[in-house]
Design a protein around this motif. Structure first.
Motif, short mmCIF file in Angstrom:
data_model
loop_
_atom_site.label_atom_id
_atom_site.label_comp_id
_atom_site.label_asym_id
_atom_site.label_seq_id
_atom_site.Cartn_x
_atom_site.Cartn_y
_atom_site.Cartn_z
N GLN A 34 50.03 -56.71 -61.67
CA GLN A 34 48.57 -56.79 -61.73
C GLN A 34 48.05 -58.07 -61.10
O GLN A 34 47.07 -58.07 -60.35
CB GLN A 34 48.08 -56.69 -63.17
CG GLN A 34 48.29 -55.35 -63.79
CD GLN A 34 47.90 -55.33 -65.27
OE1 GLN A 34 47.46 -56.34 -65.82
NE2 GLN A 34 48.05 -54.19 -65.90
N ASP A 35 48.71 -59.18 -61.40
CA ASP A 35 48.27 -60.47 -60.86
C ASP A 35 48.49 -60.54 -59.34
O ASP A 35 47.67 -61.11 -58.63
CB ASP A 35 49.00 -61.62 -61.55
CG ASP A 35 48.51 -61.82 -62.99
OD1 ASP A 35 47.43 -61.29 -63.33
OD2 ASP A 35 49.21 -62.49 -63.76
N ARG A 74 44.28 -63.45 -72.89
CA ARG A 74 43.50 -62.58 -72.00
C ARG A 74 42.62 -61.59 -72.77
O ARG A 74 42.71 -60.38 -72.56
CB ARG A 74 44.40 -61.86 -71.00
CG ARG A 74 45.05 -62.81 -70.01
CD ARG A 74 45.69 -62.09 -68.87
NE ARG A 74 46.30 -63.04 -67.97
CZ ARG A 74 46.80 -62.72 -66.79
NH1 ARG A 74 46.76 -61.48 -66.37
NH2 ARG A 74 47.35 -63.64 -66.03
N TYR A 77 60.62 -63.92 -64.29
CA TYR A 77 59.98 -62.90 -65.12
C TYR A 77 61.03 -61.96 -65.69
O TYR A 77 62.12 -61.83 -65.16
CB TYR A 77 58.92 -62.12 -64.35
CG TYR A 77 59.44 -61.24 -63.24
CD1 TYR A 77 59.63 -59.87 -63.45
CD2 TYR A 77 59.75 -61.75 -61.99
CE1 TYR A 77 60.11 -59.06 -62.43
CE2 TYR A 77 60.22 -60.95 -60.97
CZ TYR A 77 60.40 -59.59 -61.21
OH TYR A 77 60.88 -58.78 -60.20
N ARG A 121 55.22 -55.76 -65.25
CA ARG A 121 53.92 -55.10 -65.40
C ARG A 121 52.73 -56.03 -65.21
O ARG A 121 51.81 -55.72 -64.44
CB ARG A 121 53.83 -54.38 -66.74
CG ARG A 121 54.70 -53.13 -66.78
CD ARG A 121 54.68 -52.48 -68.13
NE ARG A 121 55.54 -53.24 -69.03
CZ ARG A 121 55.71 -52.94 -70.31
NH1 ARG A 121 55.07 -51.91 -70.85
NH2 ARG A 121 56.53 -53.66 -71.06
N GLU A 122 52.72 -57.15 -65.88
CA GLU A 122 51.58 -58.07 -65.74
C GLU A 122 51.63 -58.79 -64.40
O GLU A 122 50.59 -59.03 -63.78
CB GLU A 122 51.58 -59.07 -66.89
CG GLU A 122 50.33 -59.91 -66.94
CD GLU A 122 50.24 -60.75 -68.19
OE1 GLU A 122 49.44 -61.69 -68.17
OE2 GLU A 122 50.96 -60.50 -69.18
N GLY A 156 53.76 -63.91 -68.45
CA GLY A 156 52.58 -63.43 -69.16
C GLY A 156 52.90 -63.11 -70.61
O GLY A 156 53.63 -63.83 -71.27
#
Length: 152
Positions: free
Chosen positions: A112-113, A8, A104, A108-109, A58
């Motif tokens: 966002q997604d 990313r 997961y 945190r990621e 992620g």
């Protein structure tokens, strides 16, 4: 150092952390100082590297301790059904909605997604992830209503 990863639009270094005595991922942009030592780096078994770095979501590694169950509305369901969010994801159709389960270790990621697909996604579980999403949405709304940050 073990592997160098471009993810990313950023570079990361997977390496052994002597402070934590475990594998960690370091953002190259955040490394402030590096030192070359006259000690040969120990190679970590590739199987262990894969196991450690592929279970989380992620860029966040570690053993997956949670599973997110997300419901995508018809407006984005077909698009989401074609995507791979995680190698061990499970997807299924529920009428016109698409249900996606994702393991997961750190949210945190993932948060966002999920927010990127708002308002066409609902977190069904776990409750802690659902609360994180609700808190982010409420804080964002307060910012736009000038109730939170005060600088708008």
């Amino acid at each position: 150092p073990q592997t160098l990863v471009y993810y990313r639009e950023n570079w990361y270094l997977d390496a052994w952390c002597h402070l934590r005595n475990d594998l960690r991922t370091f953002s190259l942009a955040r490394i402030e100082r590096a030192e070359i030592l006259n000690v040969k780096a120990e190679r970590v078994d590739p199987k262990r590297l894969k196991e450690h770095f592929s279970q989380g979501y992620g860029i966040f590694s570690g053993k997956a301790r949670h599973t997110a169950r997300l419901r995508f509305m018809p407006q984005v369901a077909r698009e989401i059904a074609l995507q791979q969010w995680h190698p061990d994801q499970i997807g299924e159709w529920d009428g016109d909605n698409y249900l996606l389960s994702i393991p997961y270790s750190d949210d945190r990621e993932l948060v966002q997604d999920i927010l990127r697909h708002t308002p066409y996604v609902i977190v069904e579980s776990p409750a802690k992830l659902k609360k994180s999403i609700k808190t982010k949405l409420q804080r964002g709304l307060e910012s736009y209503l000038d109730k939170g940050l005060g600088w708008l």
